[in-house]
Enzyme design. Structure first.
Site, short mmCIF file in Angstrom:
data_model
loop_
_atom_site.label_atom_id
_atom_site.label_comp_id
_atom_site.label_asym_id
_atom_site.label_seq_id
_atom_site.Cartn_x
_atom_site.Cartn_y
_atom_site.Cartn_z
N HIS A 1 -15.36 -3.52 -16.81
CA HIS A 1 -16.03 -4.29 -15.85
C HIS A 1 -16.09 -2.83 -14.98
O HIS A 1 -15.90 -1.93 -15.26
CB HIS A 1 -15.31 -4.70 -14.93
CG HIS A 1 -15.01 -5.26 -13.56
ND1 HIS A 1 -13.52 -4.42 -13.93
CD2 HIS A 1 -14.97 -4.68 -12.84
CE1 HIS A 1 -12.55 -4.04 -12.87
NE2 HIS A 1 -14.12 -4.47 -12.19
N SER B 1 7.92 -11.86 2.91
CA SER B 1 7.48 -11.50 4.86
C SER B 1 8.25 -9.33 4.48
O SER B 1 8.68 -9.63 3.46
CB SER B 1 7.47 -12.11 5.84
OG SER B 1 6.97 -11.19 6.34
#
Length: 898
Positions: free
Chosen positions: A439, A583
């Protein structure tokens, strides 16, 4: 040594220390051949053989060595002793760099005595670093085969024809611009390969190569070929594809033995009937039968946009058409595309533009570094049947073992990173990011922390860091019900960086670990994490009261000490703990108490760059000012590169900036700039700092102060602008307020000058020009006033610029003679003479920009482009005001890119 002997097929008697080692000639040098080019220490082995069994080695007739070998220089001195040598191969390309690309050999010359090898008939010096052909080669009277392909040759010696016995010569993939006339003296030459060079014309003497059977001239810049080629009666194959041919002589059809004629991907709009009817001629990729289109369309000074071969586009924005046959496209900035056959089922118009880096387009994450400009391709979201390949030039990546280069694109909803391979051009050494897409959208190249990822099934798995294999994450069985995708990144932190912020030499920290996943749910069972202990800390000397495990949010805004919330286990080298959510995790070893605040400062410092500002004035024209923001470690190399053409004050004091941070340059105390510049905001120049890009602008300044009596002592000051969205709140707060906005000030001095223009009689006495409007309404005009402004900046480069604009040497000489001893009149005469001749040409403005760039005056080219862009904006605004806005966004894009 034993392994080397086995690889070379040597018996026990050839190994060092073996009883039969002196009897080398009988077994090691069978058939007088010695092939050592495939071994990394081949030259060392050759030197050992020569020292130990010189009598046998000097009888060698066939020798192969790698020119990537570090001992090549020593080995070259021995070659003249091999009087019986018939074949010598000194090729590079055996070593590869970190990207897997072949590295050229170090060979730049040959010893003069090599020319005494009277028996040498075959010489291969391919894949090396030759810029000139070694002079000793011309004395090799028996030479029949010569290969110098994949070098950097720009010319062949004038007496190259002295190699009278040469039958095969290959110089493909060099930088040859022309050929010596003596090439026609190679009467025995049968195969000549000069493909992929920079040849613009051929000497008529090429027609004297009567024994030539194959001639390859593909991939050059030939616009025509001499009729004398019709004399090559032995020619069987003629390769002329991928040139700029606009015509071919009909006499080629009369060559009696010709069986292949390649003319693909040229600029042929008509071909003689005698050529076109040949069954072995190949004409694909030529705009046959088409009218002369606009110059933006393609590569043949205005070739067809429907060219199915290679399309060269010399503008920063424009369009081209892709058909089901596919094509290759090369943009002026170096971006390349490959559309394979079948990628588009129907003809598809592709619109492109390259954009200056701006936070609007550049989406960076923590610790990302921008390496390229932004490429936009339209129609957005168009799906191709096959993957389209894109090559984007990028700045040189650094610390490759800790970072990786990726092409980032917008998928319609979010930004994602594509699988990318970094390649390095052999000649220019520049880096290119190669990716495949289905794309079109926005594309940019970034350097990010190395990212390791895996799928975590319900059975569990194990994930290692490729940056630091001591960091690993263990997922036990039952950790998740559905498969999840997990990513791991590691940021090494040096002790020097921590000490600089904390002022504590005893403060240590492990590498930073960032874990993320594609699910919002915590894991069902604890995930086991192993981190190395901070440097200098082991399980034997560990003081647990000084060890802290910190947890940071994904934005790095807060760091919490979670040491008391987890169970920490220790080995001699590692700390192990378990968590259920992902995290940032960081191990610290310190006596400090408020460790969270210290970690936040260190993390912020890791994202900042120390920079200096420079402001230099061109020696020939002090009104031309170069401004640049340079990372601290690059200041000296940049100044050294500019010192011949510019002068100015010492760089500013060091300041700190974030990647993607905006700053402004304001000229003060009697110095001003053009306020209509698109990058001018409230009278100040706007910059965006990107550490690996140039952050440079070159502009012209003026002074409202009368400079007839005295010089103007002004200054340029730098101020902070908008803060990137991802910057920590504390850092953003510290940058607010009038005191924090100022960064640095550097002096600018405009010397006392005699007025260059006579205010009473126009630009210059004796010069009167009719009104001019170069260009058109859509793209914006260059008026007489614009040309006068340009003329004021040209200076002593006027002759070079005039030649690049297409004026003849005779015209330049006449202008110089008619206006001798008056530089201003010479410049005006040249510029307006060209303008009058080309005022009807709709592409004359692009020609002017190109001529300025080719003359080394990028500053004037930028000024013209800025003026034209302003004209485009005003034109579009006027269209909108009268209600004529284009209804189709595609059509509007087409107008904007025309």
């Amino acid at each position: 040594t034993q392994k080397m002997a086995e690889l070379l097929g040597l018996g026990d008697e050839c190994r060092e220390g073996a009883p039969g080692a002196p009897a080398l000639a009988g077994s090691c040098l069978a058939d007088n051949r010695l092939n050592l080019d495939v071994y990394p220490d081949g030259c060392r082995r050759f030197l050992q053989l020569f020292e130990g069994q010189r009598g046998e080695v000097v009888q060698v007739e066939f020798l192969r060595l790698s020119s990537n070998d570090r001992l090549l220089g020593t080995t070259l001195g021995i070659l003249p002793h091999l009087k019986h040598l018939k074949s010598l191969v000194l090729k590079g390309g055996h070593a590869r760099d970190e990207f897997g690309s072949c590295q050229p050999g170090s060979l730049t010359n040959l010893p003069p005595d090599v020319g005494h090898l009277r028996c040498l008939t075959h010489l291969d010096l391919s894949f090396n670093s030759l810029s000139t052909l070694p002079s000793c080669i011309l004395y090799l009277s028996s030479l029949r085969v010569l290969l110098v392909s994949h070098n950097s040759l720009v010319a062949l010696p004038e007496d190259f024809g002295s190699l009278s016995k040469l039958t095969f010569f290959s110089a493909m993939k060099n930088q040859l611009k022309d050929l010596p006339q003596s090439i026609g003296e190679l009467a025995m030459l049968q195969d000549l390969d000069l493909s992929e060079n920079a040849l613009e014309f051929l000497p008529e003497e090429v027609g004297n190569l009567h024994n030539c059977t194959e001639l390859d001239l593909s991939g050059n810049r030939l616009s025509s070929i001499p009729d004398s080629i019709a004399n090559l009666k032995s020619l069987r194959r003629l390769h002329l594809h991928s040139n700029l041919l606009v015509t071919v002589p009909a006499v080629l059809a009369s060559l009696p033995n010709l069986s292949r004629l390649d003319l693909q991907n040229n600029c042929l709009r008509a071909v003689p009937p005698e050529i076109q009817t040949l069954p072995f001629v190949h004409l694909r990729g030529n705009p046959l039968g088409e009218m002369e289109p606009s110059p933006q369309a393609g590569n043949c000074k205005g070739s067809s946009p429907l060219l199915h071969g290679v399309i060269h586009l010399y503008v920063s924005s424009g369009s081209f058409t892709v058909t089901s046959e596919g094509c290759k496209v090369v943009l002026a900035c170096g971006i390349r595309f490959y559309f394979p056959p079948g990628a588009a089922s129907d003809p598809l118009r592709i619109y492109f533009r390259t954009l200056a880096p701006d936070p609007q387009w550049v989406k960076l994450r923590h610790h990302d570094v921008l390496l390229s400009s932004v490429l936009e391709l339209q129609p957005h979201g168009v799906e191709f049947q096959q993957e389209v390949q894109i090559w984007m030039p990028c700045a040189s990546p650094q610390t490759l073992h800790q970072r990786e280069v990726v092409v980032r694109t917008f998928t319609g909803q979010s930004w994602s990173d594509l699988r990318t391979r970094v390649e390095q051009k052999r000649k220019s050494k520049k880096h290119v990011a190669h990716c495949r897409v289905l794309h079109f959208s926005w594309f940019l190249v970034v350097s990010r922390l190395v990212q390791n990822e895996c799928k975590v099934p319900s059975e569990g798995t194990l994930l290692f860091s490729s940056v630091d294999p001591n960091i690993k994450v263990t997922f036990p069985a039952g950790v998740t019900e559905e498969t999840r995708s997990v990513k791991l990144q590691v940021l090494p932190v040096s002790a020097e960086e921590i000490e600089e912020v904390t002022a504590d030499a005893g403060c240590r920290a492990s590498p930073l670990l960032c874990l993320s996943q594609d699910s919002l749910l915590d894991f069902l069972r604890p995930v086991r994490i192993q981190l190395p202990l901070p440097p200098g800390v082991t399980g034997l000397n560990l003081d647990r009261s000084r060890l802290h495990l910190l947890h940071g949010d994904l934005e790095g805004q807060a760091w919490d000490d979670i040491t008391s919330q987890v169970v920490l286990e220790f080995t001699h080298l590692y700390a192990v703990f378990e968590v259920t959510h992902f995290s940032w995790y960081w191990l610290w070893y310190t006596t400090k108490t408020y460790i969270g605040g210290i970690a936040k400062k260190v993390y912020e410092r890791l994202r900042m760059y120390q920079v200096n500002f420079i402001a230099l004035q061109r020696k020939k024209d002090p009104e031309q000012v170069l401004l640049q923001c340079v990372p601290k470690h690059k200041v000296d190399p940049v100044l050294k590169k500019l010192q011949d053409r510019y002068r100015g004050p010492e760089p500013s004091d060091m300041v700190e900036m974030f990647e993607g941070e905006q700053f402004f340059a304001a000229f003060e105390r009697g110095i001003s700039i053009d306020m209509d510049r698109p990058d001018c905001v409230d009278g100040r120049l706007s910059f965006i700092f990107y550490s690996h890009l140039k952050n440079m602008k070159e502009i012209y300044v003026t002074s409202p102060v009368d400079r007839k009596g005295q010089a103007v002592k002004g200054q340029v000051s730098f101020y902070r602008g908008a803060i990137p969205e991802s910057i920590p709140e504390d850092a953003s707060r510290r940058r607010k307020g009038p005191d924090s906005l100022w960064l640095a000030t550097l002096p600018i001095k405009l010397p006392q000058l005699k007025p260059r223009w006579d205010k009473n009689s126009g630009p210059l006495n004796g010069f009167s020009f009719p009104p001019l409007n170069l260009g058109n309404a859509e793209t914006g005009y260059l008026t007489q006033a614009n040309l006068l402004s340009i003329a004021r900046r040209v200076g002593t480069d006027w002759q070079t610029i005039g030649l690049n604009l297409g004026l003849t040497y005779q015209q330049i000489e006449r202008i110089g003679y008619n206006n001798r001893e008056d530089l201003d009149k010479q410049i005006l005469d040249m510029l307006f003479s060209w303008a009058q001749q080309n005022k009807e040409d709709p592409d004359c403005v692009n020609k002017l920009i190109t001529a300025m760039k080719e003359s080394g005056r990028q500053d004037i080219a930028d000024e013209v482009e800025t003026t034209i862009e302003l004209g485009r904006q005003k034109y579009r605004e006027s269209i909108r005001r009268v209600g004529l806005e284009q209804e189709s966004s595609t059509e509007d894009s087409a107008i904007a890119m025309t």
